[in-house]
Design an enzyme around this catalytic site. Sequence first.
Site, mmCIF file in Angstrom:
data_model
loop_
_atom_site.group_PDB
_atom_site.id
_atom_site.type_symbol
_atom_site.label_atom_id
_atom_site.label_comp_id
_atom_site.label_asym_id
_atom_site.label_seq_id
_atom_site.Cartn_x
_atom_site.Cartn_y
_atom_site.Cartn_z
ATOM 1 N N SER A 148 -4.634 4.607 5.896
ATOM 2 C CA SER A 148 -4.503 3.197 5.495
ATOM 3 C C SER A 148 -3.963 3.160 4.336
ATOM 4 C CB SER A 148 -5.639 2.500 5.819
ATOM 5 O OG SER A 148 -6.178 2.441 7.184
ATOM 6 N N ASP A 189 -8.216 -7.988 12.069
ATOM 7 C CA ASP A 189 -9.714 -7.227 11.888
ATOM 8 C C ASP A 189 -10.839 -8.609 11.264
ATOM 9 O OD1 ASP A 189 -9.295 -4.675 12.638
ATOM 10 O OD2 ASP A 189 -9.372 -3.980 10.895
ATOM 11 N N PHE A 247 -14.478 -3.074 0.535
ATOM 12 C CA PHE A 247 -15.294 -1.842 0.308
ATOM 13 C C PHE A 247 -15.335 -1.139 -1.440
ATOM 14 C CE2 PHE A 247 -14.077 -1.465 4.806
ATOM 15 C CZ PHE A 247 -14.964 -2.410 5.381
ATOM 16 N N ARG A 263 0.856 -1.270 -0.063
ATOM 17 C CA ARG A 263 -0.065 -0.126 0.070
ATOM 18 C C ARG A 263 0.840 1.141 0.001
ATOM 19 N NH1 ARG A 263 -1.792 0.755 6.242
ATOM 20 N NH2 ARG A 263 -0.515 -0.925 7.157
ATOM 21 N N ARG A 284 -1.979 -4.949 3.051
ATOM 22 C CA ARG A 284 -1.569 -4.229 4.319
ATOM 23 C C ARG A 284 -0.213 -4.527 4.913
ATOM 24 N NH1 ARG A 284 -3.243 -5.545 10.176
ATOM 25 N NH2 ARG A 284 -2.592 -3.783 11.330
ATOM 26 N N GLU A 340 -18.774 4.662 0.139
ATOM 27 C CA GLU A 340 -18.174 4.276 -0.913
ATOM 28 C C GLU A 340 -18.863 4.285 -2.353
ATOM 29 O OE1 GLU A 340 -18.660 2.416 1.879
ATOM 30 O OE2 GLU A 340 -16.586 2.602 2.691
ATOM 31 N N HIS A 364 -5.561 -3.853 1.740
ATOM 32 C CA HIS A 364 -5.926 -4.667 2.776
ATOM 33 C C HIS A 364 -6.776 -5.776 2.149
ATOM 34 C CE1 HIS A 364 -4.726 -1.318 5.272
ATOM 35 N NE2 HIS A 364 -4.991 -1.890 6.334
#
Lengths: 317, 281
Positions: free
Chosen positions: A40, A120, A86, A13, A170, A61, A112
């Site tokens: 992020s 998560d 998302f 990322r 990530r 989104e 991610h």
Amino acid sequence: MKTYTNTGSKDTRSGFGAGLTELGQTNENVVALCADLIGSLKMDDFKANHPERFFQVGIAEANMIGLAAGMTIGGKIPFTGTFANFSTGRVYDQIRQSVAYSGKNVKICASHAGLTLGEDGATHQILEDIGLMKMLPEMTVINTCDYNQTKAATIALAKHDGPAYLRFGRPKVPNFTPEDQNFEIGKAVQLTEGTDVTILATGHLVWEALEAAKSLHEKGISAEVINIHTIKPLDDKAILESVAKTGCVVSAEEHNVIGGLGESVARVLSQHKPAPQEFVGTQDTFGESGTSDQLMDKYGLNAKAIINASEKVIKRK
Amino acid sequence: MPNTQQLQDLTTQVRRDILRMVHKVNSGHPGGSLGCAEFFVSLYQDIMDRNDTFDMDGIGEDLFFLSNGHISPVYYSVLARSGYFPVDELNTFRLLNSRLQGHPTTHDGLPGVRIASGSLGQGFSVALGAAQSKKLNGDNHLVYSLHGDGELQEGQNWEGIMYAAGNKVDNIISTIDLNGQQIDGSTDVVLPMGNIRAKFEAFGWTVVDIENGNDITAVLEGMAKAKSLTGKGKPVCVLLKTIMGNGVDFMMHTHAWHGKAPNDEQLAEGLAQNAETLGDY
């Protein structure tokens, strides 16, 4: 065999963020949108350098995808940023109608992705996004393997006219591809030459494939590792040429085996040159909480799994 | 600029086009199309500042986005009669290999259309994006959009509506076709939406009412007022009250003709109520 050196682990990322930063300086039509995940997605620099071209849309989104589609009208090149989950499943119909079917030059950039998101858990760990996106007509689908390649792919996408999905992750992972690489969309990259088995890997699994190839080499097995960074359009030619030589293939991806790279490979092989194939990927399951390494081990997405799959597929020749 | 009578004549001709298009293929959405005929004619013939030739980027001109894409018959008729493509092409509506798909699309290169629509609730976001693009380009022209009232039940609208005010997108005029009907019945029965005006105001929009959206003069006045309210830091919403099926008495005030084509007899009756003005395609 050719070996690769980790020049220092970094997250993919951050490669996206660095690519976007560079695009901000080199292409005034590039705009960036983010749904409340600037940190992020590593979009901080672009936002700081070009506040007028950065759009914080909030946790919305669907609106972000529509805004991006609209911004292309007038010549902007929008890069949207949020988690892979998302970026795809949540907004599939928005992407389908307003971006893909409408042929809009939107770059959907997704961090991610997969199990390596970690603690998560399954609500955030999408393992179906490659399938969702590759099914959309006219959508380009890219899953990069390290920091350098993600940066190069981000920059290359601005020059590519058309909708695209860029998938990255990530955790910090080995950075081993050249810093100055020329990223060619749709062109597979052969990393090692081999004669016994072809390993077609994408994303975080590429480094694992190289580790597997080293171990296999020690066992006297010659593995040809190919980095399939572009899942669509797939480099059929590179795959067929390699399999013509090795006679079998292992596909490796941080994704459900249903709908992923492996199935795209199987389609090409069954049409042109059927060959035994083993699939390293998640076996039609959701993920769960855990560290990145724990999850990749539990779900069989690492060098060990690729070695086992290689030995198995060679026996099936 | 055409005078009111000319606009009225065009509106009548557009109604004939709508009826004939949906009749020919025994499918399509005449109700909402008929109700919005005055709005479309006013928009394309008077209100919008449009370039002579179509290009996707639309720089230096006003843009329009249709969110409730199912009222494609009125959109196509007005686009054709405003010079975007040959009027004869209306003959191909919903046929195989046509550019006039059931719902509007850019996919087949139909001039005048800038986004696919039909899956509801996406038009606010797209129009807002185009409005932002205009600002980035230093283009002072406006973006117009049209949405169904039933369509407001889709959640994405409210993401866009919230975004617009929060980001002071004041170069947009979004019109809601308040005909009070949707496929399964009246909007009040299917899902009561309460006070739509109050909702837009609460979300920070300036709201203009057009009480009779089937009166050309009222539409022109209302839209002129809306235009005068742009550029003041707030997005502008027009609540356009229309009668679904307007101009064909047996199609009016009901959801029955939302997505149903007239048979031969009904077509004849509908056409008799809308005498040919500019020539059928």
